[in-house]
Design an enzyme around this catalytic site. Structure first.
Site: not given
Ligand code: PLP
Length: 407
Positions: A121, A224, A361, A198, A201
């Protein structure tokens, strides 16, 4: 709780959208909130709203107990050793940026390497790009295999003794791939690097044990996983966090302030400058209670069934391409031949079905897939097989709508 009982806890699900019952399949973007979380926020604001760690008055004590109690719930939820390792932040993005800005700036220099993957992401790419640019380090990518997975052989080849940071997503928000982060952490450590995971998910969908993974940092977002927006967690091993400098300075995080110098509070508060996200943390605590009551293993099993059921049916529809490996978490990213994903999402929306369309993203991953965008349906604990059927019917309708029945 069975799925119908679970659904009863989510008021938002019981509504019509465009004259159809809502089918919410955009859970990877953000999940819906159960009454338990809504009530916890309601109670906080109605009964004991106050700042924390400050006053000696009764409401202040209740708010502090709620906030710090939520920290202990998070600690248990991800099996961290100590509450000092749990830092409340705004979300995954803030958590990853904090690691890059604090640990990264202090430990990465010219000629060093930072290793990530092309499936990340943007939140787990750009902080490292910026760190590499600022320090003269090299950003390296573990290549993806054809099915959108990572091979440990490739990890071994990419991570070297020059590598200082390896940062990988546990679960892909596009492909649903579950990465072998425990094994990658072992390779990182063998080369003297730290492992950043990270967990945006993975945390909502499977049991997490940061000690078993042996990762050094782990980031996730509350929104989430049934909690409010604006709250997330940075987990870090205490021995690393203790040596790191805060990135935000001001109230709450200080021990002593003089005209020209200051000292910091102990962990975890030195990383929580300013009035913290009190309601958010209390909401996250309530979400954790709820998810644990249902059971993370049960949630994972339920989503596995739904996604396999969806993919089986989608395979039968000519002109649909599904991206990613067979074994995955509960999401399916796809394209319909000759139909733009935004059009797919628009037609589905007219049927009351909420899916995501765009680059998710993950623009480098879109490039790797050789597409500009995709559509994505992502499931959670309250989705049902009937909803998968409605979704699949919606896909067929979309094809018909765009005159592609005769592929
Ligand atoms: N990393 C992953 C794999 C994600 O799916 C997301 C959000 O869609 C994020 C990071 C970023 O999360 P946040 O926007 O809640 O900071």
């Amino acid at each position: 709780m069975n799925v119908q009982e679970i659904r009863k806890q989510f008021p938002i699900l019981h509504q019509q959208v465009n004259n159809h019952p809502l089918v919410y399949l955009d859970n990877a973007a953000t999940s819906q909130k159960p009454v338990q979380v809504i009530e916890a926020l309601n109670r906080y604001y109605r009964e004991y709203n106050s700042n924390v760690h400050r006053g000696v008055h009764t409401l202040g004590t209740l708010a502090t107990d709620g906030y710090e109690g939520a920290r202990e719930k998070v600690r248990k939820f991800i099996n961290a050793k100590s509450v000092q390792e749990i830092i409340f932040v705004r979300g995954t993005t803030t958590a990853l940026n904090t690691v890059a800005a604090s640990y990264g700036r202090a430990n990465v220099g010219e000629g060093d390497e930072i290793v990530i993957t092309p499936m990340e992401h943007h939140s787990n790419i750009i902080p490292w790009q910026q760190l590499a640019k600022a320090t003269g380090a090299t950003l390296k990518y573990i290549p993806l295999q054809e099915d959108g997975t990572i091979s440990l052989e490739d990890v071994e080849k990419t991570v070297t003794p020059k590598t200082k940071i390896v940062a990988v997503m546990y679960v892909s928000n596009v492909l649903g791939t579950i990465n072998p982060v425990k094994e990658i952490a072992a390779i990182a450590h063998k080369n003297g690097a730290v492992m950043v995971v990270d967990g945006a998910q993975s945390t909502p969908h499977m049991k997490i044990d940061v000690q078993d993974l042996d990762c050094d940092f782990y980031a996730f977002s509350g929104h989430k996983m049934c909690a409010p927006t604006g709250i997330g967690v940075l987990y870090g091993k205490k021995e690393l966090l203790e040596k790191m400098e805060p990135v935000e300075f001001g109230g709450e995080m200080i021990d002593f302030v003089d005209l020209y110098d200051s000292t910091w509070k102990e962990l975890p508060w030195k990383f929580e400058g300013g009035t913290p996200i009190i309601a958010g943390a209390i909401g996250l605590g309530a979400a954790i209670d709820f998810l644990e009551e249902v059971g993370l293993d049960k949630i994972a099993e339920h989503e596995h069934k739904l996604v396999q059921y969806a993919m089986e049916q989608m395979k039968e529809i000519e002109g649909i391409t599904v991206y990613g490996p067979k074994e995955r978490t509960g999401l399916v990213t796809f394209n319909i031949k000759d139909v733009h994903p935004h059009d797919v999402a628009t037609v589905l929306d007219a049927e009351g079905i909420a899916v995501r369309a765009g680059h998710h993203c993950a623009q480098p991953l879109m490039k790797w897939l050789n597409v500009s965008a995709t559509a994505r349906a992502s499931f959670y604990l309250y989705n049902t097989e009937e909803e998968v059927d409605i979704f699949v019917k919606g896909l067929i309708k979309t094809k018909e709508y765009f005159g592609n029945v005769l592929f």
